[in-house]
Design an enzyme around this catalytic site. Structure first.
Site, PDB file in Angstrom:
ATOM      1  CD  GLU A   1      -2.862   1.252   2.338  1.00  0.00           C
ATOM      2  OE1 GLU A   1      -2.792   0.401   3.249  1.00  0.00           O
ATOM      3  OE2 GLU A   1      -3.680   2.181   2.337  1.00  0.00           O
TER       4      GLU A   1
ATOM      5  N   GLY B   1       3.647   2.343  10.888  1.00  0.00           N
ATOM      6  CA  GLY B   1       3.403   1.497  12.050  1.00  0.00           C
ATOM      7  C   GLY B   1       3.163   0.039  11.706  1.00  0.00           C
TER       8      GLY B   1
ATOM      9  CG  MET C   1       0.353  -3.246   4.934  1.00  0.00           C
ATOM     10  SD  MET C   1      -0.666  -1.798   4.469  1.00  0.00           S
ATOM     11  CE  MET C   1      -1.924  -2.615   3.491  1.00  0.00           C
ATOM     12  CD  GLU C   2      -4.634  -1.887   5.868  1.00  0.00           C
ATOM     13  OE1 GLU C   2      -3.653  -1.468   6.513  1.00  0.00           O
ATOM     14  OE2 GLU C   2      -5.301  -1.168   5.111  1.00  0.00           O
ATOM     15  CG  ASN C   3       0.104  -6.826   4.104  1.00  0.00           C
ATOM     16  OD1 ASN C   3       0.015  -5.967   3.253  1.00  0.00           O
ATOM     17  ND2 ASN C   3       1.077  -6.853   5.004  1.00  0.00           N
TER      18      ASN C   3
ATOM     19  CG  HIS D   1      -5.631   1.012  12.734  1.00  0.00           C
ATOM     20  ND1 HIS D   1      -6.345   2.192  12.696  1.00  0.00           N
ATOM     21  CD2 HIS D   1      -5.129   0.844  11.480  1.00  0.00           C
ATOM     22  CE1 HIS D   1      -6.278   2.699  11.480  1.00  0.00           C
ATOM     23  NE2 HIS D   1      -5.535   1.904  10.724  1.00  0.00           N
ATOM     24  CD  GLU D   2      -2.467  -1.821  10.813  1.00  0.00           C
ATOM     25  OE1 GLU D   2      -3.018  -2.000   9.712  1.00  0.00           O
ATOM     26  OE2 GLU D   2      -2.016  -0.716  11.179  1.00  0.00           O
TER      27      GLU D   2
ATOM     28  CG  HIS E   1      -7.412  -1.553   8.188  1.00  0.00           C
ATOM     29  ND1 HIS E   1      -8.266  -0.596   7.679  1.00  0.00           N
ATOM     30  CD2 HIS E   1      -6.263  -0.894   8.514  1.00  0.00           C
ATOM     31  CE1 HIS E   1      -7.660   0.595   7.714  1.00  0.00           C
ATOM     32  NE2 HIS E   1      -6.450   0.439   8.225  1.00  0.00           N
TER      33      HIS E   1
ATOM     34  CD  GLU F   1      -5.963   3.623   6.807  1.00  0.00           C
ATOM     35  OE1 GLU F   1      -6.090   3.464   8.038  1.00  0.00           O
ATOM     36  OE2 GLU F   1      -5.421   2.768   6.080  1.00  0.00           O
TER      37      GLU F   1
HETATM   38  N1  B3K Z   1      -2.880   1.081   5.690  1.00  0.00           N
HETATM   39  C1  B3K Z   1      -1.548   1.212   6.218  1.00  0.00           C
HETATM   40  C2  B3K Z   1      -0.841   2.444   5.776  1.00  0.00           C
HETATM   41  C3  B3K Z   1      -0.094   2.295   4.526  1.00  0.00           C
HETATM   42  C4  B3K Z   1       0.750   3.517   4.253  1.00  0.00           C
HETATM   43  C5  B3K Z   1       1.382   3.449   2.934  1.00  0.00           C
HETATM   44  N2  B3K Z   1       2.261   4.578   2.656  1.00  0.00           N
HETATM   45  C6  B3K Z   1      -1.520   1.150   7.697  1.00  0.00           C
HETATM   46  C7  B3K Z   1      -2.780   1.497   8.366  1.00  0.00           C
HETATM   47  O1  B3K Z   1      -3.292   2.589   8.282  1.00  0.00           O
HETATM   48  O2  B3K Z   1      -3.336   0.634   8.966  1.00  0.00           O
HETATM   49 ZN    ZN Z   2      -5.211   1.989   8.763  1.00  0.00          ZN
END
Ligand code: B3K
Ligand code: ZN
Length: 887
Positions: free
Chosen positions: A128, A268, A270-272, A304-305, A308, A327
């Protein structure tokens, strides 16, 4: 990364449906030390929502070396496709077809930490927003959702663990000590949620039984030395999963959920899908190494993750202009989660303090943009406080206006209607409109108008008719590219207090009876008057309770009113707010006195109300700690049209010192009592203990200002004799900011010896020093850059040293000779060649030049221009410079 062409503006109004879709994505990675091969087989079709013509197919791709390309199994020769720096063009012959490619990339040289890269010996990805195009040629846009199957091949000894999204379906050994694993993700997803990890990782395992009774395997993968720092993250994950079921009815959907901790990460976490990747500083914790604040941050980021998975993954964004759809909503969800797990009022105070210091500054500066921006050059620059924090406030206002139950119905409808889709902020609002029967057209201005609205409130009381009138005016300043803003819908939560501090029943003219003693007025016009009847005495209004809208409110309270509200308001947040305004005025007095070269004088009302609060045994320590914390320098600076940061810093120091001397006795008594409990209580990261340590540490910081040698001894004792990082680090910060150099040096040395092997702890050691406000700060920071544990390639280290210096070290960063600004500019130039996203973030303190005195303005602008003329800039940095210098 480097460019000579000027980056282009991308506009929301240019959105078009994708010409082609990708039903299935089959990827094979061959990972080696000096390169990686990526084989992609894409099953594609013409978008059935469009006509049946077959326009050229344009795939995104950056920094890829194309080795082979085939259409429906037929290799394409160089004349059958077109390659440019960021795209591959192919002409499809049928409405359904298969495109195969092999590219070569070099993860080991990827210092931008976007795409596939190496971090401390492991391979990992960050896609992302637009990192997938650095892995293979693809339709790298969130409205193209595909089913992914991924096979990873790597050397077995160094990379025993091979992970990707979804479920593991096959694995095996191959020749030459290599092995492979295949993962299949049953859920369609955009490429930005794709991830792989390969490394020598250990794993902590747990399970979670979902509300429908399914068992989910939970795994945290970390480097072996961190295996004892996983429990808190795992506990946080399980709490989040339960909370999302209970509060939003959302159940997890795969059989396995994995978290991987990596040391080199731009943000911080990432929600893969099914494979969250975390900055190790945002997930690893144990009492000895992580502070209370870190424990709480981890709890909220893990949540948070995880959240998502529904707000972001199952329902994703149509395009990146809609980023706040996932977000803002997810930040609102995680902040409510944290409020439920800890103290609700304290969480609100922390969030508002952060919003007002940082997001309000963004909204007032050259990078101001609406929650749904209309255009951007580089999307990475739009992961902003406005998208996240203000976006969350917008969702919170909907929650306030509609009420919790209706809001929940709206979120249920949103998830049900759009599961598996890529949608817009309008779709979210439409779901809320459907369940509430409310027209939210005007409310949507929060998504399109930038800038912080201002509320000007005045009142009058007529004793003869027992009528109280509240007049509310709203306005919003111009922001770059936007003027003449239209009125917002602003929920104004309020109460009327009588002389005893009791909230009076509220009855508006025209109503038969009083409904409640607190209510939410809906402000929709530029000016509105509310008449309350049957008000028996002149009340004191308590306004914008709980910070019910992200606005700047102005009502002419006297200082005695503020003292009264700090002691008696029935809204905890507003008590704090009254104290902040009182302290702010006291500090502003001193700034004025310093200018007039008068002897400074602290308003004794501040001292006396703090004294009264300290004596109040039944006051929650968490609240007391918040009440006696002075507003931060950043917030104070924001209150001035043109601020003198040095005078503000000096005034704030003066007020802190005076409070410390005047209240030394009660502070010391409270400190001793709290420290005694801490010594007797093993560390637990739960609200009550966190509150105790916060108050204890705040008192210690005040007490250290009195230069009392006994207190220095106590500080050294707290530094040395603590089972936790919260007490130890606070004591270290006190010493480092004190004139007791020997004690400070000894403490720094013993800390560094003890934690040399722990990079996250060393980050704290770096930032305590980089933020230290004693003279010669820049020299110390230069010195830190040469410390063997520092690396400019590691974003955490950059934030710990360069970030802490430029955002927390007011007197040194804003030094009159401009040396602090020149230093930051040098570092930004150096960083841009390595990691543009981090460079564009680090430059932010300089972009706020308009907020400062003319002398500072000139020096800051000079550095911005120097960076601009320094050569080839990344698109990230170019956009920020263009905007900052345009105003
Ligand atoms: N969605 C990611 C942020 C990605 C930032 C890319 N430059 C983390 C978060 O907001 O959960
Ligand atoms: Zn997020």
């Amino acid at each position: 990364m480097m460019r000579t062409e000027q980056p282009k503006m991308i506009a929301l109004s240019d959105y078009r449906l994708p010409d082609y879709l990708i039903d299935e994505t089959h990827l094979t990675f061959e990972l080696y030390e000096d390169h990686a091969l990526v084989h992609a087989r894409l099953l594609m079709q013409r978008n059935p929502a469009l006509d049946s013509s077959l326009p050229p197919l344009l795939l995104h791709g950056q920094a890829l070396e194309l080795l082979t390309l085939a259409l429906d199994g037929q290799p394409l020769t160089a004349v059958e496709y077109q390659l440019s720096a960021d795209a591959l063009q192919v002409q499809p012959q049928h409405s359904r077809f298969e495109l195969s490619s092999t590219v070569r990339i070099e993860p080991q040289n990827n210092t931008a930490l976007e795409g596939l890269y190496k971090s401390s010996g492991m391979f990992c990805t960050q896609c992302e927003a637009e990192g997938f195009r650095k892995i293979t040629y693809y339709l790298d846009r969130p409205d193209v959702m595909s089913r992914f199957t991924t096979t990873i091949h790597a050397e077995k000894h160094s990379y025993p663990i091979l992970l990707s999204n979804g479920n593991p379906v096959a694995e095996g050994d191959s020749e030459d000590g290599r092995h492979w694993a295949t993962w299949e993700d049953p859920f369609k997803k955009p490429a930005y949620l794709f991830a792989i990890v390969a490394g020598d990782l250990w794993c902590v395992e747990d399970t979670f039984i979902t509300m429908s009774g399914r068992e989910v395997a939970l795994r945290m993968y970390v480097e072996p030395e961190n295996i004892d720092k996983c429990q808190h993250g795992m506990d946080s994950l399980k709490k989040s999963m339960r909370w999302d079921e209970e509060v939003y009815g959302r159940e997890y959907d795969l059989d396995i959920f994995m978290i991987v901790a990596v040391n080199d990460f731009n943000m911080g976490a990432m929600e893969n899908k099914g494979l969250n990747i975390f900055n190790s500083s945002c997930v690893l914790a144990k009492a000895e190494t992580a502070t209370d604040a870190a424990h709480q941050r981890i709890e909220s980021i893990v949540a948070h993750e995880y959240f998502h998975n529904w707000s972001g993954n199952r329902v994703t964004c149509r395009d990146w202009f809609q980023l706040s759809l996932k977000e803002g909503f997810t930040v609102f969800r995680d902040s409510e989660f944290s409020a439920d797990m800890n103290s609700r009022v304290v969480k609100r105070i922390e969030d508002v303090a952060y919003l007002r210091t940082h997001q309000f500054a963004e909204d007032a500066g050259p990078m101001a943009h609406p929650v749904r921006p209309a255009q951007y050059m580089e999307i990475s620059n739009f992961y902003t406080l406005t998208i996240y924090e203000k976006g969350a406030e917008v969702v919170r206002m909907l929650h306030t206006l509609l009420g919790a139950q209706t809001f929940r119905k709206g979120s249920d409808l949103y998830f049900e209607r759009h599961d598996g889709q890529a949608v817009t902020c309008d779709d979210f609002i439409a779901a809320m409109e459907s369940v509430s029967g409310t027209d939210l057209t005007q409310f949507k201005r929060w998504y399109s108008q930038a800038g912080t609205p201002q509320l000007h409130i005045s009142d009058s009381y007529d004793a003869a008719t027992q009528t109280y009138q509240l007049t509310v005016k709203q306005s919003c300043p111009d922001t770059p590219g936007q003027s003449n803003k239209l009125p917002f819908v602003i929920p104004l939560s309020m109460a009327l207090l009588n002389a005893q501090g009791v909230a009076l029943p509220l009855q508006l003219a025209g109503e038969n009876t009083a409904i409640a003693d607190e209510r939410v007025l809906s402000i929709t016009e530029a000016e509105q008057t509310f008449s309350f009847i049957n008000v028996p005495e002149q009340p004191l209004p308590s306004l914008l309770r709980g910070f019910s809208a992200p606005v700047i409110m102005d009502y002419d309270y006297s200082r005695d009113d503020l003292v009264f509200l700090l002691q008696h308001d029935t809204d905890g947040f507003n008590r704090w707010e009254a104290g902040q305004q009182l302290a702010l005025q006291a500090i502003e007095d001193v700034v004025g006195q310093l200018y007039e070269t008068q002897e400074p004088m602290l308003d004794s009302r501040l001292v006396e109300v703090f004294r009264a609060l300290l004596a109040q045994e039944d006051l929650d320590p968490a609240m007391l700690a918040e009440f006696i914390a002075l507003p931060g320098t950043g917030y104070i600076i924001e209150q001035y049209e043109q601020a003198d940061p040095l005078a503000i810093h000096q005034a704030r120091e003066y007020v802190s010192d005076q409070l410390a001397y005047a209240l030394k006795e009660p502070m010391l008594a409270r400190y001793h009592a709290l420290r005694k409990v801490s010594l007797q209580t093993p560390y637990v990261a739960q609200a009550e203990d966190i509150a105790r340590r916060r108050l204890q540490n705040m008192l210690l910081a005040y007490l250290m200002r009195t230069d009392d040698l006994d207190i220095v001894d106590e500080c050294v004792d707290q530094f040395g004799v603590s089972d936790n990082m919260t007490e130890r680090l606070s004591a270290l910060a006190c010493l480092v900011n004190s004139p007791f150099h020997d004690e400070a040096e000894q403490a720094l040395e013993s800390f560094a010896d003890r934690f040399a092997d722990d990079p996250i702890v060393m980050d704290q050691w770096f930032s305590v020093q980089a933020a230290a406000v004693l003279p010669d700060g820049l020299e110390r920071v230069q010195h830190l850059l040469h410390h063997p544990a520092f690396s400019i390639k590691n974003p955490n280290k950059v934030r710990a040293v360069i970030g802490a210096f430029s955002t927390q070290n007011t007197p040194n960063f804003h030094a009159l000779d401009g040396s602090g600004y020149a230093f930051l500019a040098d570092k930004v130039i150096e960083l841009d060649a390595l990691n543009p996203q981090i460079a564009a973030r680090m430059i932010s303190p300089l972009t706020r030049w308009q907020r400062y005195d003319l002398h500072q303005q000139e020096m800051m602008q000079m550095q911005l221009k120097r960076i601009k003329n320094s050569g080839d800039l990344s698109a990230d940095l170019f956009e920020v410079l263009e905007k900052s210098l345009a105003v």
